[in-house]
Write a protein that holds these residues in place. Structure first.
Motif, PDB file in Angstrom:
ATOM      1  N   GLU A  86       0.815  -1.220   0.000  1.00  0.00           N
ATOM      2  CA  GLU A  86       0.000   0.000   0.000  1.00  0.00           C
ATOM      3  C   GLU A  86       0.851   1.274   0.000  1.00  0.00           C
ATOM      4  O   GLU A  86       0.742   2.126   0.883  1.00  0.00           O
ATOM      5  N   ASN A  87       1.687   1.371  -1.051  1.00  0.00           N
ATOM      6  CA  ASN A  87       2.379   2.610  -1.360  1.00  0.00           C
ATOM      7  C   ASN A  87       1.985   3.013  -2.787  1.00  0.00           C
ATOM      8  O   ASN A  87       0.927   2.590  -3.275  1.00  0.00           O
ATOM      9  N   ARG A  88       2.813   3.789  -3.447  1.00  0.00           N
ATOM     10  CA  ARG A  88       2.482   4.268  -4.791  1.00  0.00           C
ATOM     11  C   ARG A  88       3.560   3.898  -5.806  1.00  0.00           C
ATOM     12  O   ARG A  88       3.775   4.601  -6.788  1.00  0.00           O
ATOM     13  N   ILE A  89       4.221   2.809  -5.569  1.00  0.00           N
ATOM     14  CA  ILE A  89       5.315   2.362  -6.428  1.00  0.00           C
ATOM     15  C   ILE A  89       4.738   1.900  -7.773  1.00  0.00           C
ATOM     16  O   ILE A  89       3.772   1.130  -7.814  1.00  0.00           O
ATOM     17  N   THR A  90       5.326   2.386  -8.872  1.00  0.00           N
ATOM     18  CA  THR A  90       4.815   2.066 -10.207  1.00  0.00           C
ATOM     19  C   THR A  90       5.724   1.134 -11.013  1.00  0.00           C
ATOM     20  O   THR A  90       5.253   0.490 -11.947  1.00  0.00           O
ATOM     21  N   TYR A  91       6.998   1.074 -10.676  1.00  0.00           N
ATOM     22  CA  TYR A  91       7.912   0.194 -11.409  1.00  0.00           C
ATOM     23  C   TYR A  91       9.079  -0.171 -10.510  1.00  0.00           C
ATOM     24  O   TYR A  91       9.347   0.482  -9.493  1.00  0.00           O
ATOM     25  N   ILE A  92       9.775  -1.238 -10.903  1.00  0.00           N
ATOM     26  CA  ILE A  92      10.957  -1.695 -10.159  1.00  0.00           C
ATOM     27  C   ILE A  92      12.083  -1.875 -11.159  1.00  0.00           C
ATOM     28  O   ILE A  92      11.962  -2.626 -12.125  1.00  0.00           O
ATOM     29  N   THR A  93      13.172  -1.188 -10.919  1.00  0.00           N
ATOM     30  CA  THR A  93      14.323  -1.258 -11.828  1.00  0.00           C
ATOM     31  C   THR A  93      15.258  -2.392 -11.426  1.00  0.00           C
ATOM     32  O   THR A  93      15.184  -2.930 -10.321  1.00  0.00           O
ATOM     33  N   ALA A  94      16.138  -2.743 -12.347  1.00  0.00           N
ATOM     34  CA  ALA A  94      17.053  -3.855 -12.110  1.00  0.00           C
ATOM     35  C   ALA A  94      18.013  -3.576 -10.971  1.00  0.00           C
ATOM     36  O   ALA A  94      18.461  -4.504 -10.279  1.00  0.00           O
ATOM     37  N   GLY A  95      18.347  -2.305 -10.730  1.00  0.00           N
ATOM     38  CA  GLY A  95      19.334  -1.999  -9.685  1.00  0.00           C
ATOM     39  C   GLY A  95      18.744  -1.759  -8.317  1.00  0.00           C
ATOM     40  O   GLY A  95      19.491  -1.648  -7.334  1.00  0.00           O
ATOM     41  N   ALA A  96      17.404  -1.700  -8.196  1.00  0.00           N
ATOM     42  CA  ALA A  96      16.796  -1.335  -6.915  1.00  0.00           C
ATOM     43  C   ALA A  96      17.049  -2.367  -5.823  1.00  0.00           C
ATOM     44  O   ALA A  96      17.167  -2.019  -4.646  1.00  0.00           O
ATOM     45  N   LEU A  97      17.142  -3.638  -6.196  1.00  0.00           N
ATOM     46  CA  LEU A  97      17.310  -4.700  -5.182  1.00  0.00           C
ATOM     47  C   LEU A  97      18.682  -5.352  -5.251  1.00  0.00           C
ATOM     48  O   LEU A  97      18.897  -6.418  -4.690  1.00  0.00           O
TER      49      LEU A  97
END
Length: 401
Positions: A86-97
């Protein structure tokens, strides 16, 4: 021992710190760096990038129910559980994790995620539980880690199951993909998941036609614990019906059982042999009558029609019925062929029911000449005139020699 931040709850100071529902717009400054479990859920945090990197002992972090517009950066590599629902995250990039190789649980439920870059989750070699419920995904994320045991993709917009993405999940035990837009499941989709024990596929747009037979038979095998009340949405005549209440023939009418296929093949072979015999006899007789015309058929029949008689692509029953028409077959020729069929030891009997109007007409004719004599010989009728109609002509067929 570090003091507990104002308004927070610290059951074990320095270990567990709960700072929830405080209306915070930034992280509390006095959280002990030795904290191993921190929750700042239900606040108004918009950005926590790199603010948590100093917490080198942090294993559990909850940032749920905040206002984060993107996946937080600079999180400590020690994290094992990360809750971001329940946030507003719209995409996840390859470097985020990239630095989160110790994660075993990642919860991204009820965000606005439309895209996950291929390989963004590949480095999470210890990840066991991944929740992506309630987002806007249209397909399975690519390159999911094989370590996953629980995958929740429910309430998205997924319309197809990507076989390569599924096949790598050799440790998967629980799959939830209910409330999506699936219309069918590709052949052997679940065959490569040896540890799978629970699947939820309810509330999808199932099209109960031939393409769904793999899923139908897989469900009937009863190998898994799962909800089996899958409801058809198409075709129209099967809408709202339970999939497992249908028969294979209802789902895919063109499917025949092995016994049905054998019976159909034997019937077709016998029918072809009978038709070939009948065609040869009819051709020989017509050849004699027409004194050598091509194929024994009247010259008015085109070569295309003659070829169609022996074409494997055109059913011979239709050819024999359709190509002897008023324009191509004289009355005498019809009687000659009829006599050939009646004396042939092998002939095809076809019965065409008379329409109601034609039957009435036949009844009227029969009634009109009821006082005369009517005789039948192998399906042909000769009506003798009554006294009132003594001049009515009787057909005189050409004799068969």
């Amino acid at each position: 021992m570090s003091p507990c931040p104002p308004g927070c709850c610290c059951l074990h100071p320095g270990l567990l710190v709960l700072c929830e529902s405080l209306g915070l717009r930034s992280l509390p400054r006095s959280v002990p760096l030795s904290t191993s479990a921190l929750s700042v859920a239900r606040n108004q945090l918009c950005n926590v990038d790199h603010l948590l990197r100093p917490f080198s002992s942090l294993q559990e972090l909850s940032l749920s129910h905040n206002l984060l517009a993107r996946f937080p950066r600079g999180l400590p590599p020690s994290l094992e559980s990360l809750l971001l629902q329940e946030n507003r995250i719209t995409y996840i990039t390859a470097g985020a994790l990239r630095q989160l190789g110790n994660l075993t649980r990642l919860d991204l439920e009820d965000n606005r995620i439309r895209s996950i870059q291929p390989g963004a989750l590949r480095g999470l070699s210890k990840l066991r539980v991944l929740t992506l419920k309630g987002n806007e995904l249209t397909s399975l994320p690519l390159n999911l880690p094989p370590s996953l045991t629980h995958l929740d993709l429910s309430a998205n917009c997924i319309s197809t199951l990507d076989l390569p993405s599924l096949s790598v999940l050799v440790n998967l035990q629980v799959l939830r993909i209910n409330s999506n837009c699936l219309r069918s499941v590709p052949e052997s989709a679940f065959d490569g998941l040896p540890r799978l024990r629970s699947v939820d596929l309810a509330n999808n747009l199932w099209v109960c036609e031939c393409d769904i037979l793999y899923l139908y038979r897989w469900l009937l095998s009863g190998r898994l614990k799962m909800a089996t009340d899958l409801v058809c949405t198409e075709p129209v005549h099967l809408a709202h019906r339970l999939l497992l209440n249908l028969s294979v023939v209802a789902i895919c009418p063109r499917i025949l059982t092995p016994n049905e296929r054998t019976r159909k093949r034997d019937f077709n072979s016998a029918l072809e042999r009978k038709l070939e015999t009948l065609t040869v006899k009819a051709t020989a007789q017509s050849s004699f009558e027409n004194k050598g015309n091509l194929g024994g058929l009247p010259e008015r029949i085109s070569t295309e029609t003659t070829a169609a008689l022996f074409s494997k692509d055109v059913p011979k029953t239709r050819v024999l019925i359709e190509h002897y028409t008023l324009e191509t077959l004289t009355y005498e020729e019809c009687l000659s062929l009829n006599e050939t069929q009646s004396v042939s030891p092998v002939h095809l009997k076809t019965t065409t029911p008379l329409p109601s109007e034609e039957q009435k007409c036949r009844d009227n004719v029969t009634s009109r000449y009821s006082q005369g004599n009517a005789t039948s010989a192998e399906g042909t009728w000769s009506l003798l005139p009554t006294n009132r109609d003594a001049a009515w002509p009787t057909p005189n067929p050409r004799p068969f020699t």
